[in-house]
Design a protein around this motif. Structure first.
Motif, PDB file in Angstrom:
ATOM      1  N   LYS A 168      -1.441  -1.834  12.541  1.00 14.46           N
ATOM      2  CA  LYS A 168      -0.499  -2.989  12.905  1.00 14.46           C
ATOM      3  C   LYS A 168       0.206  -3.194  11.519  1.00 14.46           C
ATOM      4  CE  LYS A 168      -2.283  -4.741  17.050  1.00 14.46           C
ATOM      5  NZ  LYS A 168      -2.694  -6.035  17.789  1.00 14.46           N
ATOM      6  N   MET A 169       0.007  -2.614  10.516  1.00 12.59           N
ATOM      7  CA  MET A 169       0.864  -2.823   9.291  1.00 12.59           C
ATOM      8  C   MET A 169       1.957  -2.166   9.353  1.00 12.59           C
ATOM      9  SD  MET A 169      -2.197  -2.457   6.068  1.00 12.59           S
ATOM     10  CE  MET A 169      -3.659  -3.642   6.298  1.00 12.59           C
ATOM     11  N   PRO A 170       3.074  -2.736   8.884  1.00 14.39           N
ATOM     12  CA  PRO A 170       4.413  -2.159   9.118  1.00 14.39           C
ATOM     13  C   PRO A 170       4.764  -1.193   7.954  1.00 14.39           C
ATOM     14  CG  PRO A 170       4.801  -4.463   7.964  1.00 14.39           C
ATOM     15  CD  PRO A 170       3.306  -4.224   8.409  1.00 14.39           C
ATOM     16  N   LEU A 171       3.951  -0.063   8.046  1.00 11.95           N
ATOM     17  CA  LEU A 171       4.067   1.004   7.004  1.00 11.95           C
ATOM     18  C   LEU A 171       5.155   1.665   7.188  1.00 11.95           C
ATOM     19  CD1 LEU A 171      -0.017   1.967   7.146  1.00 11.95           C
ATOM     20  CD2 LEU A 171       1.317   0.364   5.666  1.00 11.95           C
ATOM     21  N   ALA A 172       5.906   1.874   8.275  1.00 14.45           N
ATOM     22  CA  ALA A 172       6.976   2.604   8.535  1.00 14.45           C
ATOM     23  C   ALA A 172       8.297   2.257   7.620  1.00 14.45           C
ATOM     24  CB  ALA A 172       7.302   2.849  10.029  1.00 14.45           C
ATOM     25  N   THR A 173       8.007   0.965   7.621  1.00 14.16           N
ATOM     26  CA  THR A 173       9.154   0.043   6.805  1.00 14.16           C
ATOM     27  C   THR A 173       9.018   0.663   5.342  1.00 14.16           C
ATOM     28  OG1 THR A 173       9.684  -1.793   8.234  1.00 14.16           O
ATOM     29  CG2 THR A 173      10.099  -2.013   6.039  1.00 14.16           C
ATOM     30  N   GLY A 198      10.366   5.237   0.641  1.00 14.34           N
ATOM     31  CA  GLY A 198       9.840   5.902  -0.401  1.00 14.34           C
ATOM     32  C   GLY A 198       8.312   5.897  -0.677  1.00 14.34           C
ATOM     33  N   TYR A 199       7.650   4.913  -0.035  1.00 12.74           N
ATOM     34  CA  TYR A 199       6.223   4.776  -0.237  1.00 12.74           C
ATOM     35  C   TYR A 199       5.413   5.440   1.125  1.00 12.74           C
ATOM     36  CZ  TYR A 199       7.981   1.483  -3.714  1.00 12.74           C
ATOM     37  OH  TYR A 199       8.519   1.060  -4.794  1.00 12.74           O
ATOM     38  N   GLY A 200       5.531   6.798   0.623  1.00 13.95           N
ATOM     39  CA  GLY A 200       4.772   7.403   1.915  1.00 13.95           C
ATOM     40  C   GLY A 200       3.304   7.576   1.776  1.00 13.95           C
ATOM     41  N   HIS A 201       2.650   7.152   0.629  1.00 16.07           N
ATOM     42  CA  HIS A 201       1.239   7.285   0.468  1.00 16.07           C
ATOM     43  C   HIS A 201       0.479   6.003   0.655  1.00 16.07           C
ATOM     44  CE1 HIS A 201       2.187  11.328  -0.902  1.00 16.07           C
ATOM     45  NE2 HIS A 201       3.105  10.898  -1.459  1.00 16.07           N
ATOM     46  N   VAL A 202      -0.193   6.118   1.447  1.00 17.48           N
ATOM     47  CA  VAL A 202      -1.049   4.451   1.657  1.00 17.48           C
ATOM     48  C   VAL A 202      -2.447   4.797   2.084  1.00 17.48           C
ATOM     49  CG1 VAL A 202      -0.908   2.806   3.177  1.00 17.48           C
ATOM     50  CG2 VAL A 202       1.315   3.865   2.874  1.00 17.48           C
ATOM     51  N   VAL A 203      -3.232   3.921   1.232  1.00 19.57           N
ATOM     52  CA  VAL A 203      -4.525   3.811   1.417  1.00 19.57           C
ATOM     53  C   VAL A 203      -4.969   2.314   1.669  1.00 19.57           C
ATOM     54  CG1 VAL A 203      -7.042   4.172   0.492  1.00 19.57           C
ATOM     55  CG2 VAL A 203      -5.086   5.839  -0.123  1.00 19.57           C
TER      56      VAL A 203
END
Length: 262
Positions: A43-48, A53-58
């Motif tokens: 549910k984190m707004p990672l698409a935003t 440009g922040y396409g890498h998430v851990v």
């Protein structure tokens, strides 16, 4: 691979999605570590953030509480997490960059209001968390590593607005400062912020309770960037974005930044 890293206790990533977007747009750090996300990962707004440009998430999430996330422009891989003090909380996550640097994002428990573990379970949990963090990094001595986060302890006298008045206030008590110092020493960590800014009052947190936090300026430096001794010399440009504390509907923490030439 030079990069700039920021750490920020966001106090709800969904509520303050716009503030994260603004920081990423205006400051554009290569990596942003967030604490107290208060959201499951899905549910984190990672698409935003990916759109910026922040396409890498851990990340590790939890409904309504805790939660840590690492957003990066640079490729990184999940390097696991630890449940220090067996609290079952999402308070640590690690990620590894392509150059072999491991980033540990940590959210130490606040510890409640009473600095006595006999009457305040939360204070005991905080001390145990830091102790287990100390022991883990002693057994797994870090190299090419960076530890950041809301450590909820202001260790130095000039990390608080009044050393004398806060000696018995959770976040600056001697026992907490001692525990944090042991954890830092056990891992061979260098306090990058203070290596860059060795003298003077320095804060990253101002209470919501102050009517005018800026004028009162009763702050504490609770947010930290540490580096293992082998790469600490590559760090520079440390700063705390005090002005962010004054943004609309802000977190009570300000982002802390440092750059690394690695």
């Amino acid at each position: 691979m030079p990069f700039t890293l920021a750490t920020w206790n966001i106090n709800s990533i969904r509520l303050r999605e716009g503030l994260v977007k603004r920081l990423l747009t205006e400051e554009a750090p290569d990596i942003l570590c967030l604490q107290e996300c208060k959201s499951p990962v899905e549910k984190m707004p990672l698409a935003t953030f990916r759109a910026l440009g922040y396409g890498h998430v851990v990340a590790r999430g939890q409904k309504g509480y805790n939660g840590v996330a690492i957003l990066s422009k640079l490729p990184l891989e999940d390097a696991g997490d630890m449940d220090f003090a067996a609290l079952g909380h999402a308070r640590h996550v690690a990620a590894r960059l392509e150059n072999g640097v491991t980033i540990h994002n940590v959210y130490v428990p606040a510890g409640g209001d009473v600095p006595d573990r006999m009457v305040n379970e939360k204070f005991g949990q905080k001390l145990d968390f830091v102790s287990e963090m100390r022991d883990w990094f002693s057994d797994n001595r870090p190299d090419r590593a960076i530890l950041v986060g809301d450590l909820n302890i202001a260790p130095r006298e000039d990390d608080v607005w009044s050393h004398k008045q806060l000696l018995n206030v959770v976040s600056h008590t001697p026992v907490e400062v001692d525990h944090l110092g042991q954890a830092q020493e056990a891992g061979g960590w260098v306090d990058v912020t203070r290596a860059d800014i060795p003298a003077g009052k320095l804060y990253s947190w101002w209470s919501y309770r102050a009517r005018d936090w800026d004028a009162a300026d009763k702050g504490r430096r609770l947010d930290h960037i540490w580096a293992s001794s082998d790469i600490a010399g590559a760090a520079h440009g440390s700063r705390i974005l005090r002005a962010v504390r004054g943004w609309e509907q802000p977190s009570d923490h300000a982002p802390v930044l440092a750059s690394f030439d690695l």
